[in-house]
Scaffold this motif. Structure first.
Motif, PDB file in Angstrom:
ATOM      1  N   GLN A 185       8.074   1.656  16.762  1.00  0.00           N
ATOM      2  CA  GLN A 185       8.565   0.351  16.101  1.00  0.00           C
ATOM      3  C   GLN A 185       7.787  -0.495  15.355  1.00  0.00           C
ATOM      4  N   TRP A 186       7.740  -0.237  13.986  1.00  0.00           N
ATOM      5  CA  TRP A 186       6.771  -1.013  13.265  1.00  0.00           C
ATOM      6  C   TRP A 186       7.376  -2.335  12.774  1.00  0.00           C
ATOM      7  N   SER A 187       6.630  -3.468  13.371  1.00  0.00           N
ATOM      8  CA  SER A 187       7.054  -5.003  13.028  1.00  0.00           C
ATOM      9  C   SER A 187       6.641  -4.951  11.519  1.00  0.00           C
ATOM     10  N   SER A 188       7.168  -5.851  10.573  1.00  0.00           N
ATOM     11  CA  SER A 188       6.893  -5.989   9.283  1.00  0.00           C
ATOM     12  C   SER A 188       5.423  -6.462   9.053  1.00  0.00           C
ATOM     13  N   ALA A 189       4.884  -7.241   9.979  1.00  0.00           N
ATOM     14  CA  ALA A 189       3.538  -7.620   9.967  1.00  0.00           C
ATOM     15  C   ALA A 189       2.611  -6.400  10.066  1.00  0.00           C
ATOM     16  N   ALA A 190       3.159  -5.686  11.072  1.00  0.00           N
ATOM     17  CA  ALA A 190       2.127  -4.333  11.146  1.00  0.00           C
ATOM     18  C   ALA A 190       2.275  -3.518   9.865  1.00  0.00           C
ATOM     19  N   THR A 191       3.236  -3.364   9.201  1.00  0.00           N
ATOM     20  CA  THR A 191       3.535  -2.781   8.019  1.00  0.00           C
ATOM     21  C   THR A 191       2.664  -3.492   6.881  1.00  0.00           C
ATOM     22  N   GLN A 192       2.483  -4.557   6.884  1.00  0.00           N
ATOM     23  CA  GLN A 192       1.760  -5.279   5.937  1.00  0.00           C
ATOM     24  C   GLN A 192       0.178  -4.940   6.058  1.00  0.00           C
ATOM     25  N   ARG A 193      -0.109  -4.927   7.464  1.00  0.00           N
ATOM     26  CA  ARG A 193      -1.412  -4.877   7.494  1.00  0.00           C
ATOM     27  C   ARG A 193      -1.999  -3.468   7.661  1.00  0.00           C
ATOM     28  N   CYS A 194      -1.240  -2.647   7.898  1.00  0.00           N
ATOM     29  CA  CYS A 194      -1.897  -1.313   8.055  1.00  0.00           C
ATOM     30  C   CYS A 194      -2.609  -0.936   6.739  1.00  0.00           C
ATOM     31  N   ALA A 195      -3.680  -0.258   6.721  1.00  0.00           N
ATOM     32  CA  ALA A 195      -4.446   0.004   5.513  1.00  0.00           C
ATOM     33  C   ALA A 195      -3.727   1.391   5.035  1.00  0.00           C
ATOM     34  N   PHE A 246      -0.749   2.239   4.558  1.00  0.00           N
ATOM     35  CA  PHE A 246       0.611   1.691   3.874  1.00  0.00           C
ATOM     36  C   PHE A 246      -0.135   0.856   2.790  1.00  0.00           C
ATOM     37  N   THR A 247      -0.965   0.089   3.173  1.00  0.00           N
ATOM     38  CA  THR A 247      -1.400  -0.654   1.874  1.00  0.00           C
ATOM     39  C   THR A 247      -2.113   0.293   0.576  1.00  0.00           C
ATOM     40  N   GLU A 248      -2.656   1.365   1.149  1.00  0.00           N
ATOM     41  CA  GLU A 248      -3.264   2.252   0.036  1.00  0.00           C
ATOM     42  C   GLU A 248      -1.956   2.687  -0.798  1.00  0.00           C
ATOM     43  N   ILE A 249      -0.898   2.976   0.067  1.00  0.00           N
ATOM     44  CA  ILE A 249       0.275   3.872  -0.712  1.00  0.00           C
ATOM     45  C   ILE A 249       0.918   2.433  -1.564  1.00  0.00           C
ATOM     46  N   ARG A 250       0.807   1.333  -1.157  1.00  0.00           N
ATOM     47  CA  ARG A 250       1.523   0.399  -2.094  1.00  0.00           C
ATOM     48  C   ARG A 250       0.681   0.191  -3.444  1.00  0.00           C
ATOM     49  N   GLU A 251      -0.657   0.318  -2.888  1.00  0.00           N
ATOM     50  CA  GLU A 251      -1.546  -0.325  -4.153  1.00  0.00           C
ATOM     51  C   GLU A 251      -1.629   0.870  -5.290  1.00  0.00           C
ATOM     52  N   SER A 252      -1.185   1.865  -4.671  1.00  0.00           N
ATOM     53  CA  SER A 252      -1.193   3.123  -5.662  1.00  0.00           C
ATOM     54  C   SER A 252       0.168   3.165  -6.328  1.00  0.00           C
ATOM     55  N   GLY A 253       1.021   2.334  -6.123  1.00  0.00           N
ATOM     56  CA  GLY A 253       2.271   2.539  -6.886  1.00  0.00           C
ATOM     57  C   GLY A 253       3.210   3.389  -5.864  1.00  0.00           C
ATOM     58  N   GLY A 254       3.032   3.712  -4.697  1.00  0.00           N
ATOM     59  CA  GLY A 254       3.968   4.531  -3.939  1.00  0.00           C
ATOM     60  C   GLY A 254       4.838   3.644  -2.975  1.00  0.00           C
ATOM     61  N   ASP A 255       5.712   4.346  -2.158  1.00  0.00           N
ATOM     62  CA  ASP A 255       6.632   3.718  -1.505  1.00  0.00           C
ATOM     63  C   ASP A 255       6.076   3.819   0.207  1.00  0.00           C
ATOM     64  N   PRO A 256       5.714   2.997   0.944  1.00  0.00           N
ATOM     65  CA  PRO A 256       5.246   3.080   2.068  1.00  0.00           C
ATOM     66  C   PRO A 256       6.654   3.305   3.057  1.00  0.00           C
ATOM     67  N   ALA A 257       7.767   3.086   2.781  1.00  0.00           N
ATOM     68  CA  ALA A 257       8.788   3.160   3.468  1.00  0.00           C
ATOM     69  C   ALA A 257       9.098   4.816   3.513  1.00  0.00           C
ATOM     70  N   ARG A 258       8.703   5.385   2.639  1.00  0.00           N
ATOM     71  CA  ARG A 258       8.983   6.935   2.590  1.00  0.00           C
ATOM     72  C   ARG A 258       7.936   7.616   3.604  1.00  0.00           C
ATOM     73  N   GLU A 259       6.747   7.119   3.939  1.00  0.00           N
ATOM     74  CA  GLU A 259       6.219   7.505   5.145  1.00  0.00           C
ATOM     75  C   GLU A 259       6.480   7.263   6.363  1.00  0.00           C
ATOM     76  N   ARG A 260       6.482   8.058   7.329  1.00  0.00           N
ATOM     77  CA  ARG A 260       6.832   7.764   8.711  1.00  0.00           C
ATOM     78  C   ARG A 260       6.088   6.944   9.457  1.00  0.00           C
ATOM     79  N   ALA A 261       4.603   7.045   9.322  1.00  0.00           N
ATOM     80  CA  ALA A 261       3.906   6.374  10.144  1.00  0.00           C
ATOM     81  C   ALA A 261       2.407   6.594   9.576  1.00  0.00           C
ATOM     82  N   CYS A 262       1.299   5.715   9.845  1.00  0.00           N
ATOM     83  CA  CYS A 262       0.161   5.820   9.586  1.00  0.00           C
ATOM     84  C   CYS A 262      -0.445   6.876  10.291  1.00  0.00           C
TER      85      CYS A 262
END
Ligand SMILES: [Zn+2]
Length: 156
Positions: free
Chosen positions: A100-110, A112-128
């Protein structure tokens, strides 16, 4: 005779005090949920645990009990060793782990951040993937109990 003795002001004073008191005392002492528009009234009622150590420890105790209940139901907090977010994990079976990912955890996870910054969609990843490692580690250390919905053997 020019000695006019005015009566003392006590009477007037008392009346103005009464007015003051009456004005102050709206009906906010019983606020049984009629209006929802007035927010902020409950804030000043917030308990101050700092001045009440006994109460504070009681709260801490119940928090611990809450956490134990989570653990007992198979839900445990696992920290990502890479980005130090914590997520709640429930082991449903040998090959099935619910995270269970909280939104705060999703924001902080490095990751997911990497994916976001490279223009990807972290929601498509199941987990770090680092977190997956951490979960595996927690399982191997016995921090995570496998949750079984089977009833306890009590047939006899
Ligand atoms: Zn992570």
């Amino acid at each position: 005779m020019a000695a006019e003795q005015q009566p003392p002001d006590v009477d007037r004073l008392a009346r103005s005090m009464l007015l003051l008191h009456g004005g102050h005392d709206d009906d906010h002492e019983h606020g049984h949920g009629g209006h929802d528009g007035d927010s902020g009234g409950s804030w000043r009622k917030a308990p101050d645990f700092a001045s009440d150590p006994a109460r504070a420890s009681a709260v801490a105790e119940s928090t611990t009990r809450d956490r134990e209940r989570y653990l007992n139901s198979g839900l445990a907090e696992v920290d990502c060793r890479h980005c130090h977010v914590s997520v709640r994990v429930k082991k449903l079976g040998p090959a099935h782990t619910s995270v269970q990912w909280s939104s705060a955890a999703t924001q902080r996870c490095a990751y997911f951040t990497e994916i976001r910054e490279s223009g990807g969609d972290p929601a498509r990843e199941r987990a770090c993937p680092r977190l997956s490692d951490s979960i595996r580690h927690a399982v191997s250390e016995g921090c995570l109990e496998e949750y079984s919905s089977a009833p306890s053997p009590g047939d006899g």
